[in-house]
Design a protein around this motif. Sequence first.
Motif, PDB file in Angstrom:
ATOM      1  N   THR A 138       7.600  10.584 -12.263  1.00 44.71           N
ATOM      2  CA  THR A 138       6.002   9.796 -13.483  1.00 44.71           C
ATOM      3  C   THR A 138       6.337  10.128 -14.487  1.00 44.71           C
ATOM      4  OG1 THR A 138       5.534  12.257 -12.680  1.00 44.71           O
ATOM      5  CG2 THR A 138       4.173  10.749 -11.302  1.00 44.71           C
ATOM      6  N   ALA A 174       4.288   5.760  -4.749  1.00 44.90           N
ATOM      7  CA  ALA A 174       5.523   5.811  -5.920  1.00 44.90           C
ATOM      8  C   ALA A 174       5.859   6.723  -6.709  1.00 44.90           C
ATOM      9  CB  ALA A 174       3.890   5.104  -7.220  1.00 44.90           C
ATOM     10  N   LEU A 186      -7.613   1.324  -5.002  1.00 43.23           N
ATOM     11  CA  LEU A 186      -8.326   2.017  -4.438  1.00 43.23           C
ATOM     12  C   LEU A 186     -10.209   0.857  -4.598  1.00 43.23           C
ATOM     13  CD1 LEU A 186      -9.514   4.802  -3.758  1.00 43.23           C
ATOM     14  CD2 LEU A 186      -9.614   5.154  -6.178  1.00 43.23           C
ATOM     15  N   HIS A 220       2.735   2.183  -9.654  1.00 46.60           N
ATOM     16  CA  HIS A 220       1.927   2.756  -9.876  1.00 46.60           C
ATOM     17  C   HIS A 220       0.348   3.002  -9.909  1.00 46.60           C
ATOM     18  CE1 HIS A 220       3.622   6.990 -10.094  1.00 46.60           C
ATOM     19  NE2 HIS A 220       4.683   6.390 -10.522  1.00 46.60           N
ATOM     20  N   SER A 279      -3.147   0.341 -14.188  1.00 45.58           N
ATOM     21  CA  SER A 279      -3.760   0.111 -13.201  1.00 45.58           C
ATOM     22  C   SER A 279      -2.705  -1.946 -12.955  1.00 45.58           C
ATOM     23  CB  SER A 279      -5.410  -0.541 -12.572  1.00 45.58           C
ATOM     24  OG  SER A 279      -6.061  -1.265 -14.181  1.00 45.58           O
ATOM     25  N   MET A 325       1.127  -0.795   0.372  1.00 49.15           N
ATOM     26  CA  MET A 325      -0.219   0.080  -0.181  1.00 49.15           C
ATOM     27  C   MET A 325       1.142   1.263   0.447  1.00 49.15           C
ATOM     28  SD  MET A 325      -2.764  -0.633   2.717  1.00 49.15           S
ATOM     29  CE  MET A 325      -4.544  -1.222   2.188  1.00 49.15           C
ATOM     30  N   SER A 336       4.091   1.541  -1.392  1.00 49.24           N
ATOM     31  CA  SER A 336       4.489   1.750  -2.382  1.00 49.24           C
ATOM     32  C   SER A 336       3.675   2.409  -3.806  1.00 49.24           C
ATOM     33  CB  SER A 336       5.458   0.739  -2.287  1.00 49.24           C
ATOM     34  OG  SER A 336       4.278  -0.390  -3.344  1.00 49.24           O
ATOM     35  N   ALA A 337       2.731   1.871  -3.239  1.00 52.11           N
ATOM     36  CA  ALA A 337       1.164   2.456  -4.090  1.00 52.11           C
ATOM     37  C   ALA A 337       1.838   4.005  -4.157  1.00 52.11           C
ATOM     38  CB  ALA A 337       0.337   2.072  -4.166  1.00 52.11           C
ATOM     39  N   VAL A 338       1.041   4.234  -2.853  1.00 53.60           N
ATOM     40  CA  VAL A 338       0.679   5.769  -2.244  1.00 53.60           C
ATOM     41  C   VAL A 338       1.767   6.470  -2.737  1.00 53.60           C
ATOM     42  CG1 VAL A 338       0.105   7.493  -0.501  1.00 53.60           C
ATOM     43  CG2 VAL A 338      -0.991   5.297   0.121  1.00 53.60           C
ATOM     44  N   GLY A 350      -0.904  -0.155  -8.254  1.00 49.57           N
ATOM     45  CA  GLY A 350      -1.324  -0.207  -7.270  1.00 49.57           C
ATOM     46  C   GLY A 350      -2.658   0.474  -6.241  1.00 49.57           C
ATOM     47  N   LYS A 351      -2.115   2.004  -6.970  1.00 47.48           N
ATOM     48  CA  LYS A 351      -2.897   2.760  -6.546  1.00 47.48           C
ATOM     49  C   LYS A 351      -4.632   2.905  -6.800  1.00 47.48           C
ATOM     50  CE  LYS A 351      -0.395   6.382  -7.751  1.00 47.48           C
ATOM     51  NZ  LYS A 351       0.084   7.496  -7.657  1.00 47.48           N
ATOM     52  N   LEU A 352      -4.456   2.526  -7.939  1.00 44.76           N
ATOM     53  CA  LEU A 352      -5.848   2.197  -8.831  1.00 44.76           C
ATOM     54  C   LEU A 352      -6.441   1.276  -8.225  1.00 44.76           C
ATOM     55  CD1 LEU A 352      -7.936   4.107 -10.714  1.00 44.76           C
ATOM     56  CD2 LEU A 352      -7.052   3.293 -12.687  1.00 44.76           C
TER      57      LEU A 352
END
Lengths: 313, 293
Positions: free
Chosen positions: B49, B43, B91, B84, B237, B37, B39-41, B86-88
């Motif tokens: 980016t 990222a 969520l 990245h 995602s 989590m 690492s996703a937040v 992981g975020k979507l």
Amino acid sequence: MLRLIALRVAMAVPVMLVVATIVFLLLRLSPGDPALVLAGDNAGPEAVARIRAEMGLDRPLLVQYFGWLGEIARGRFGISILSKVPVLALIRDRLEPTLVLALSAIVITVVLAVPLGAIAAWRHNSWIDRGVMMLSVVGFSVPAFVIGYLLILFLSVKADLFPVQGYVSPFSDPVAALRHLALPSLTLALVFMALIARVTRSSVLEVLGEDFVRTARAKGNVERRVLWRHALPNAAVPIITVIGLGIALLISGVVVTESVFNLPGVGRLTIDAILARDYPVVQGLMLFFALIYVGVNLLIDIAYVIVDPRIRY
Amino acid sequence: MSATGQARSMPQRGVLLEALLSNRVVLCSSVLLLAIMLSAVFAGLLTGTDTFLIRPRLRLRPPGSEFWFGTDALGRDVFALVLHGGKLSLLVGLLAAVSGAVIGTAIGLVTGYLRWLDPVVMRIMDGMMAIPGILFAVALVSLVGPSLMAIVAAITFAEIPRVTRLVRSVVLSVREESYVRAAEGLGIPPLLVLLRHILPSCIAPLIVQTTYMFAAAILSEAVLGFLGVGFPPDIPSWGNVLAEGRAVFQRAPWTIIAPGLFLAMTVMAVNLLGDGLRDRLDPRLSRAAKVSS
């Protein structure tokens, strides 16, 4: 017995009615005009109007709904917009790969997972128990298509043991069919195995603590006989229940597995129809899958009575 | 049942936490989940980016010191895509699990309490369960378009009947308890009885079920992506990264293996956490609750 079957069938009718309603609403209440999509970008308004009339989309929603229900009740599932073939004929033509795949996955599961789960329960807390439980967690967690691709990568591309993709009918060439079937059925079986092994384990574990198992042991039965002859049959009801509920898992798995291995089955047909917006085919296939789910669980309800004579209605 | 039921459904928070952390499997999976989590937040901080730029010159580079997980068919860094992504994915999992739990609980409470409503709602739930969840989701998303709301709604739909059944069964078993009877006898309005006296008994099994739904929803997002109706590829995602890898996976297997591994680790951590919670909160709650998820 007959009364039970009649009762259960009667209970399945409202369930199928709900399914039909959901499927109908799903496709009609979504934004976008299906006639517009089907006509394509270059079509004039009269072409769109013709398609709309052809599909009955110009009629009120309730008229469409009851008209459609009437058709289904008469066994007419509609006609594909794209290929102009009746939906049932489409399903029939694509049924063989799916059935072969699903049945071999079920056979693999029952042959491997039930004994594994039973042995894990029998040797509770041993390394074999931990191993089976760990495998079951992995089976639940790794998506089927990733497993499928890993199998293709290592066993087909790298080791060249199995063909990468495609389908051969077992009725035309049994040997080639087996080679083509090995990886897909293993992929499909894995999730199912994780589920069945786990349930078998907990169910047998529970039964092993019962008095009649102690009695069977006290009578001098060998352990093997206690497990297979006394414990497992008495643990059967939860296992069968879960096999029935697992049919939903199997159907989702079939869709994914057929896509990974490029099998021309019903699952592939469904995805193609959805992506092409072939509404009658999508509706027909969803009803078809729901009917299988309801039908299998109906059979299982009846199987209870045979397995467990105490259950009476 | 009532005394043990109360104790079971309202464990002391400190005791619960202590017991959970003393379980090695639960501890490891919590740490793993937290790491994924975070690492996703974070990222963006970890990888920058600009890694999503399409760089044809760097297409399909194998994993190495420059690109840990290699690059994909567009020359994008797979490691960055996975973090990245992981975020979507997380969520979607969180939203679907929570909305499934909330909607399912609401329906289950009312259904279990109102006898005349019960048969009708349960047949509707049976019907919802009979439709293969993944097909419903693919159809819905392909019709409405791949927005966050559509994908969450499509995944939630299949989870609702399971929660409803679970909550309803608890309500049915608690409804006749003397403390519920007493509350009714005192003239407390039904809604308040449901919320104050019946809902607490549902909390323990609900926490466990929500954990499993979280895992199942993450998997579903990936399957939707894989089948071609997931999020559009401009926002990564796990599902659409896997989908992109599909076309090139024989030449560049890392495009499937890396996101697949992250996805599998996450789902496994959540499932193990669920098992730990279940053993702690209610040893009798059978695995059957998770069966069809």
